[in-house]
Design a protein around this motif. Structure first.
Motif, PDB file in Angstrom:
ATOM      1  N   SER A  98      84.817  43.871  73.252  1.00 12.63           N
ATOM      2  CA  SER A  98      84.294  43.828  71.880  1.00 12.63           C
ATOM      3  C   SER A  98      85.313  44.249  70.823  1.00 12.63           C
ATOM      4  CB  SER A  98      83.024  44.675  71.734  1.00 12.63           C
ATOM      5  OG  SER A  98      82.052  44.245  72.650  1.00 12.63           O
ATOM      6  N   TYR A  99      86.577  44.397  71.186  1.00 11.33           N
ATOM      7  CA  TYR A  99      87.595  44.834  70.232  1.00 11.33           C
ATOM      8  C   TYR A  99      87.964  43.705  69.277  1.00 11.33           C
ATOM      9  CZ  TYR A  99      92.005  46.415  68.267  1.00 11.33           C
ATOM     10  OH  TYR A  99      92.994  46.762  67.405  1.00 11.33           O
ATOM     11  N   LYS A 100      88.141  44.059  68.019  1.00 17.99           N
ATOM     12  CA  LYS A 100      88.571  43.114  66.983  1.00 17.99           C
ATOM     13  C   LYS A 100      89.715  43.769  66.228  1.00 17.99           C
ATOM     14  CE  LYS A 100      85.607  42.415  63.665  1.00 17.99           C
ATOM     15  NZ  LYS A 100      84.566  41.870  62.782  1.00 17.99           N
ATOM     16  N   CYS A 101      90.917  43.192  66.323  1.00 17.37           N
ATOM     17  CA  CYS A 101      92.046  43.753  65.585  1.00 17.37           C
ATOM     18  C   CYS A 101      91.969  43.280  64.128  1.00 17.37           C
ATOM     19  CB  CYS A 101      93.380  43.355  66.220  1.00 17.37           C
ATOM     20  SG  CYS A 101      93.846  41.623  66.016  1.00 17.37           S
ATOM     21  N   ALA A 102      92.804  43.831  63.297  1.00 18.23           N
ATOM     22  CA  ALA A 102      92.843  43.448  61.883  1.00 18.23           C
ATOM     23  C   ALA A 102      93.444  42.051  61.735  1.00 18.23           C
ATOM     24  CB  ALA A 102      93.682  44.453  61.094  1.00 18.23           C
ATOM     25  N   MET A 103      93.029  41.336  60.695  1.00 16.83           N
ATOM     26  CA  MET A 103      93.673  40.077  60.329  1.00 16.83           C
ATOM     27  C   MET A 103      95.106  40.422  59.953  1.00 16.83           C
ATOM     28  SD  MET A 103      93.179  36.713  59.740  1.00 16.83           S
ATOM     29  CE  MET A 103      91.398  36.516  59.680  1.00 16.83           C
ATOM     30  N   HIS A 104      96.095  39.708  60.515  1.00 16.66           N
ATOM     31  CA  HIS A 104      97.486  40.058  60.268  1.00 16.66           C
ATOM     32  C   HIS A 104      98.400  38.844  60.417  1.00 16.66           C
ATOM     33  CE1 HIS A 104      97.021  40.316  64.626  1.00 16.66           C
ATOM     34  NE2 HIS A 104      98.333  40.160  64.736  1.00 16.66           N
ATOM     35  N   ARG A 105      99.577  38.953  59.789  1.00 16.13           N
ATOM     36  CA  ARG A 105     100.622  37.937  59.914  1.00 16.13           C
ATOM     37  C   ARG A 105     101.953  38.658  60.108  1.00 16.13           C
ATOM     38  NH1 ARG A 105     100.285  33.521  56.729  1.00 16.13           N
ATOM     39  NH2 ARG A 105      99.643  34.772  54.952  1.00 16.13           N
ATOM     40  N   THR A 106     102.703  38.248  61.111  1.00 12.27           N
ATOM     41  CA  THR A 106     104.070  38.730  61.286  1.00 12.27           C
ATOM     42  C   THR A 106     105.020  37.587  60.975  1.00 12.27           C
ATOM     43  OG1 THR A 106     104.007  38.168  63.643  1.00 12.27           O
ATOM     44  CG2 THR A 106     103.485  40.454  63.039  1.00 12.27           C
ATOM     45  N   GLN A 107     106.250  37.933  60.640  1.00 11.43           N
ATOM     46  CA  GLN A 107     107.280  36.930  60.390  1.00 11.43           C
ATOM     47  C   GLN A 107     107.882  36.540  61.738  1.00 11.43           C
ATOM     48  OE1 GLN A 107     108.221  35.409  57.374  1.00 11.43           O
ATOM     49  NE2 GLN A 107     106.245  36.295  56.865  1.00 11.43           N
ATOM     50  N   SER A 108     107.105  35.744  62.480  1.00 12.51           N
ATOM     51  CA  SER A 108     107.556  35.378  63.815  1.00 12.51           C
ATOM     52  C   SER A 108     106.897  34.090  64.280  1.00 12.51           C
ATOM     53  CB  SER A 108     107.248  36.509  64.813  1.00 12.51           C
ATOM     54  OG  SER A 108     105.860  36.783  64.853  1.00 12.51           O
ATOM     55  N   LEU A 109     107.544  33.476  65.255  1.00  8.90           N
ATOM     56  CA  LEU A 109     107.000  32.362  66.009  1.00  8.90           C
ATOM     57  C   LEU A 109     106.525  32.969  67.312  1.00  8.90           C
ATOM     58  CD1 LEU A 109     106.617  29.305  66.595  1.00  8.90           C
ATOM     59  CD2 LEU A 109     108.959  29.313  67.475  1.00  8.90           C
ATOM     60  N   ASP A 110     105.224  32.855  67.591  1.00  6.97           N
ATOM     61  CA  ASP A 110     104.624  33.506  68.761  1.00  6.97           C
ATOM     62  C   ASP A 110     104.065  32.465  69.714  1.00  6.97           C
ATOM     63  OD1 ASP A 110     105.057  35.654  67.061  1.00  6.97           O
ATOM     64  OD2 ASP A 110     102.938  36.066  66.737  1.00  6.97           O
ATOM     65  N   MET A 121      90.411  33.440  68.493  1.00 12.29           N
ATOM     66  CA  MET A 121      91.465  33.490  67.489  1.00 12.29           C
ATOM     67  C   MET A 121      90.826  33.073  66.175  1.00 12.29           C
ATOM     68  SD  MET A 121      95.054  31.338  67.204  1.00 12.29           S
ATOM     69  CE  MET A 121      94.197  29.753  67.272  1.00 12.29           C
ATOM     70  N   LEU A 122      90.736  34.010  65.229  1.00  8.37           N
ATOM     71  CA  LEU A 122      90.206  33.730  63.907  1.00  8.37           C
ATOM     72  C   LEU A 122      91.376  33.537  62.962  1.00  8.37           C
ATOM     73  CD1 LEU A 122      88.023  35.496  65.446  1.00  8.37           C
ATOM     74  CD2 LEU A 122      87.168  36.059  63.189  1.00  8.37           C
ATOM     75  N   LEU A 123      91.328  32.481  62.155  1.00  8.97           N
ATOM     76  CA  LEU A 123      92.378  32.211  61.182  1.00  8.97           C
ATOM     77  C   LEU A 123      91.862  32.518  59.789  1.00  8.97           C
ATOM     78  CD1 LEU A 123      93.689  28.843  62.665  1.00  8.97           C
ATOM     79  CD2 LEU A 123      94.429  31.184  63.178  1.00  8.97           C
ATOM     80  N   ASP A 124      92.771  32.801  58.853  1.00 11.71           N
ATOM     81  CA  ASP A 124      92.334  33.161  57.499  1.00 11.71           C
ATOM     82  C   ASP A 124      91.656  31.994  56.789  1.00 11.71           C
ATOM     83  OD1 ASP A 124      94.599  31.664  56.881  1.00 11.71           O
ATOM     84  OD2 ASP A 124      95.551  33.247  55.695  1.00 11.71           O
ATOM     85  N   SER A 125      91.753  30.787  57.327  1.00 11.25           N
ATOM     86  CA  SER A 125      91.050  29.627  56.764  1.00 11.25           C
ATOM     87  C   SER A 125      89.563  29.644  57.106  1.00 11.25           C
ATOM     88  CB  SER A 125      91.661  28.333  57.314  1.00 11.25           C
ATOM     89  OG  SER A 125      91.449  28.257  58.723  1.00 11.25           O
ATOM     90  N   HIS A 129      88.631  29.784  67.048  1.00  9.44           N
ATOM     91  CA  HIS A 129      88.908  29.035  68.268  1.00  9.44           C
ATOM     92  C   HIS A 129      88.755  29.973  69.458  1.00  9.44           C
ATOM     93  CE1 HIS A 129      90.358  25.471  66.156  1.00  9.44           C
ATOM     94  NE2 HIS A 129      90.772  26.354  65.249  1.00  9.44           N
ATOM     95  N   SER A 130      87.908  29.591  70.406  1.00  5.53           N
ATOM     96  CA  SER A 130      87.670  30.391  71.603  1.00  5.53           C
ATOM     97  C   SER A 130      88.674  29.998  72.679  1.00  5.53           C
ATOM     98  CB  SER A 130      86.244  30.177  72.110  1.00  5.53           C
ATOM     99  OG  SER A 130      85.321  30.624  71.146  1.00  5.53           O
ATOM    100  N   LEU A 131      89.384  31.003  73.189  1.00  5.26           N
ATOM    101  CA  LEU A 131      90.409  30.788  74.201  1.00  5.26           C
ATOM    102  C   LEU A 131      89.989  31.454  75.503  1.00  5.26           C
ATOM    103  CD1 LEU A 131      93.459  31.740  71.949  1.00  5.26           C
ATOM    104  CD2 LEU A 131      92.501  29.458  72.304  1.00  5.26           C
ATOM    105  N   LYS A 132      90.325  30.804  76.599  1.00  9.01           N
ATOM    106  CA  LYS A 132      90.019  31.354  77.921  1.00  9.01           C
ATOM    107  C   LYS A 132      91.304  31.427  78.737  1.00  9.01           C
ATOM    108  CE  LYS A 132      88.751  26.803  79.760  1.00  9.01           C
ATOM    109  NZ  LYS A 132      89.810  26.209  78.993  1.00  9.01           N
ATOM    110  N   ASN A 143      98.393  33.824  59.831  1.00 10.85           N
ATOM    111  CA  ASN A 143      97.501  34.934  59.520  1.00 10.85           C
ATOM    112  C   ASN A 143      96.287  34.790  60.433  1.00 10.85           C
ATOM    113  OD1 ASN A 143      96.956  37.288  58.163  1.00 10.85           O
ATOM    114  ND2 ASN A 143      96.013  36.283  56.416  1.00 10.85           N
ATOM    115  N   HIS A 144      96.106  35.765  61.339  1.00  8.94           N
ATOM    116  CA  HIS A 144      95.108  35.618  62.391  1.00  8.94           C
ATOM    117  C   HIS A 144      94.544  36.971  62.804  1.00  8.94           C
ATOM    118  CE1 HIS A 144      98.688  36.843  64.556  1.00  8.94           C
ATOM    119  NE2 HIS A 144      97.913  37.148  65.590  1.00  8.94           N
TER     120      HIS A 144
END
Length: 190
Positions: A98-110, A121-125, A129-132, A143-144
């Motif tokens: 049930s953990y939810k991290c903060a919405m965030h953006r890093t200057q990186s390609l991940d 994965m929640l996007l600022d738009s 998207h549910s990932l398994k 920003n996710h």
């Protein structure tokens, strides 16, 4: 923050994993340089934990005389960061039920791969998207937010992060934003 011992893993229900780093013998045969259990660093009140598995500090990496291993071991002696401004990070991340991290953006390609569990994965738009397990995401200074959708099970992901040039969209520069609770995470770059 000191790493917990292997008996104090952040997600005791998940399997213990080991890291194998290879090298070469004097006669140019492949060998295992080292093997160790993942070393975990808990964050956000033990709801998330990072294990920095490997790093590079230049491109292309210099493997001669194990220079990359020496650079990685030196980096491990410094405070943990989210992004390596001169190379890459290979990181494993555990997310509590049930953990939810903060919405965030890093200057990186991940490059992110779900190893165990399910995570949104929640996007600022507003997209969700549910990932398994087995799903892969490529985030480009995105920003996710990550949300572990299980009330009972931990989720585990592995990420490769590479620093990027500042991202321009139109006339706007998309800055790094670690969001609420940023003080609960390591610094992005130092």
């Amino acid at each position: 923050m000191a790493s917990p011992s292997n008996d104090q893993l952040s997600a005791p229900s998940l399997s213990r994993q080991r890291l194998f780093i290879t090298s070469h013998s004097a006669d140019a045969k492949a060998i295992v340089h080292s093997q160790n259990d993942f070393q975990w660093h808990p964050f956000d009140n033990d709801q998330m934990a990072f294990s920095l598995l490997y790093s590079t500090s230049q491109f292309p990496p210099d493997l001669n005389n194990d220079a990359d291993i020496t650079a990685h071991e030196a980096l491990l002696q410094k405070p943990m960061r989210l992004v390596n401004e001169s190379g890459t990070f290979l990181r494993c991340v555990d997310f509590a039920p049930s953990y939810k991290c903060a919405m965030h953006r890093t200057q990186s390609l991940d490059y992110g791969i779900v190893l165990t569990g399910s995570i949104d994965m929640l996007l600022d738009s507003g997209e969700v998207h549910s990932l398994k397990a087995g799903d892969v995401v490529v985030q480009r200074a995105t920003n996710h937010q990550w949300v572990n959708t299980s009330d009972t099970d931990w989720a585990r992901m592995i990420f490769v992060l590479q620093a990027v040039e500042p991202l321009m969209v139109g006339e706007a520069t998309l800055e790094e934003d670690l969001g609420e609770g940023a003080d609960l995470l390591p610094e992005s770059q130092v």
